[in-house]
Design an enzyme around this catalytic site. Sequence first.
Site, PDB file in Angstrom:
ATOM      1  N   ARG A  30       0.337   4.313   0.963  1.00 16.26           N
ATOM      2  CA  ARG A  30       0.256   5.091   2.190  1.00 16.26           C
ATOM      3  C   ARG A  30       0.817   4.243   3.332  1.00 16.26           C
ATOM      4  NH1 ARG A  30      -4.800   8.141   4.491  1.00 16.26           N
ATOM      5  NH2 ARG A  30      -5.595   7.521   2.474  1.00 16.26           N
ATOM      6  N   GLY A  78     -23.156   3.790   8.365  1.00 15.92           N
ATOM      7  CA  GLY A  78     -22.737   2.676   7.514  1.00 15.92           C
ATOM      8  C   GLY A  78     -21.641   3.114   6.547  1.00 15.92           C
ATOM      9  N   ARG A  95      -6.916  11.213  -4.655  1.00 12.87           N
ATOM     10  CA  ARG A  95      -7.461  11.822  -3.442  1.00 12.87           C
ATOM     11  C   ARG A  95      -6.443  12.742  -2.779  1.00 12.87           C
ATOM     12  NH1 ARG A  95     -10.920   7.804   0.089  1.00 12.87           N
ATOM     13  NH2 ARG A  95     -12.578   7.440  -1.384  1.00 12.87           N
ATOM     14  N   GLU A 130      -5.659   5.431  -6.725  1.00 14.62           N
ATOM     15  CA  GLU A 130      -6.723   5.781  -5.790  1.00 14.62           C
ATOM     16  C   GLU A 130      -6.238   6.808  -4.769  1.00 14.62           C
ATOM     17  OE1 GLU A 130      -9.451   5.434  -2.357  1.00 14.62           O
ATOM     18  OE2 GLU A 130      -7.388   4.775  -2.326  1.00 14.62           O
ATOM     19  N   GLN A 174       0.850  -1.183   0.000  1.00 16.31           N
ATOM     20  CA  GLN A 174       0.000   0.000   0.000  1.00 16.31           C
ATOM     21  C   GLN A 174       0.892   1.242   0.000  1.00 16.31           C
ATOM     22  OE1 GLN A 174      -2.122   2.531   0.011  1.00 16.31           O
ATOM     23  NE2 GLN A 174      -3.633   1.920   1.507  1.00 16.31           N
ATOM     24  N   GLU A 209      -8.384   1.290   2.822  1.00 11.96           N
ATOM     25  CA  GLU A 209      -7.816   0.779   4.072  1.00 11.96           C
ATOM     26  C   GLU A 209      -8.340   1.531   5.296  1.00 11.96           C
ATOM     27  OE1 GLU A 209      -3.622  -0.527   6.192  1.00 11.96           O
ATOM     28  OE2 GLU A 209      -3.648  -0.125   4.037  1.00 11.96           O
ATOM     29  N   ARG A 210      -8.582   2.827   5.182  1.00 12.44           N
ATOM     30  CA  ARG A 210      -9.130   3.583   6.318  1.00 12.44           C
ATOM     31  C   ARG A 210     -10.521   3.046   6.683  1.00 12.44           C
ATOM     32  NH1 ARG A 210     -10.453   8.548   5.627  1.00 12.44           N
ATOM     33  NH2 ARG A 210     -10.215   9.090   7.794  1.00 12.44           N
ATOM     34  N   ARG A 211     -11.367   2.819   5.676  1.00 10.66           N
ATOM     35  CA  ARG A 211     -12.704   2.276   5.925  1.00 10.66           C
ATOM     36  C   ARG A 211     -12.611   0.868   6.513  1.00 10.66           C
ATOM     37  NH1 ARG A 211     -14.201   2.889   0.134  1.00 10.66           N
ATOM     38  NH2 ARG A 211     -12.153   3.825   0.064  1.00 10.66           N
ATOM     39  N   GLN A 253     -19.064   4.280   0.674  1.00 13.81           N
ATOM     40  CA  GLN A 253     -18.334   3.826  -0.511  1.00 13.81           C
ATOM     41  C   GLN A 253     -17.642   2.500  -0.197  1.00 13.81           C
ATOM     42  OE1 GLN A 253     -15.430   6.599  -1.957  1.00 13.81           O
ATOM     43  NE2 GLN A 253     -14.662   5.202  -3.495  1.00 13.81           N
TER      44      GLN A 253
END
Length: 184
Positions: A44, A63, A121, A117, A42, A84-86, A66
Site C-alpha cells: 500500500r 487501545g 482485507r 495481509e 509495503q 501500518e495504519r495502527r 489487533q
Amino acid sequence: MVNKRNTLGRGLGSLLNVSEKKVEESIFDEIQINKIEINKDQPRKSFNEEKIKELSLSIKQHGIIQPITVRRINNDKFQLISGERRFRASKLIGNKTIPAFIRDTDDKNLLELALIENIQRENLNSIEIAISYKKLIDELKINQEKLGARVGKDRTTIKDRKSTRLNSSHSSVSRMPSSAWKKK
C-alpha cells in the site's frame, strides 16, 4: 529492547500461563514505537490521513485491538510487516509502545506476508495489487498458479490483475495517489 507489557488486568498471558507465547512462529510482546521502521516495500502506497486520525481517536479511547506484526532486524530494531495504519495512528497520539507479533522471516516472506495481509482485507487498489503480484512472481521465481495458491486466489484472478498492470518503465500513473483515479 523489547518492553514487557505491564497491565492491570489478567490479560492473555495469564490465560496462557506465560509472559511470551510462541504463536505460529511469532512472539507476542509490547515494542517501543521508536524501534520500529516502516517497510519500504509495503504494497500500500497511499494512506488516508483523515482515516488515520479517526483510527488514532479510537486507539486513544479503546487501545489497540489487533497487534501489528513486525520482524526483528537486529537486537534493537524491528521492521513493520502489517498494521501500518495502527502504527501511524499510535505514533500520532504519542504512544511510546505498541503490541506486536514478532515474526521470524526473511525479505521474500516479508513482501508475501505484507501483500497477503492487504489483499485479504481488500485494501489495495488494482495497480498496487498488480505491482505486488509481479514483484512476488519475480522474486520468488514462481508462476501465476503457485502465486495464487500462496495468496489464496485463483490463477485467473492473478492473471487478470497482472494484465491490468502498467509497466513502471512507461507509467507515472502507478505513482499517482489513488484519489487521483476517482471519478469526480
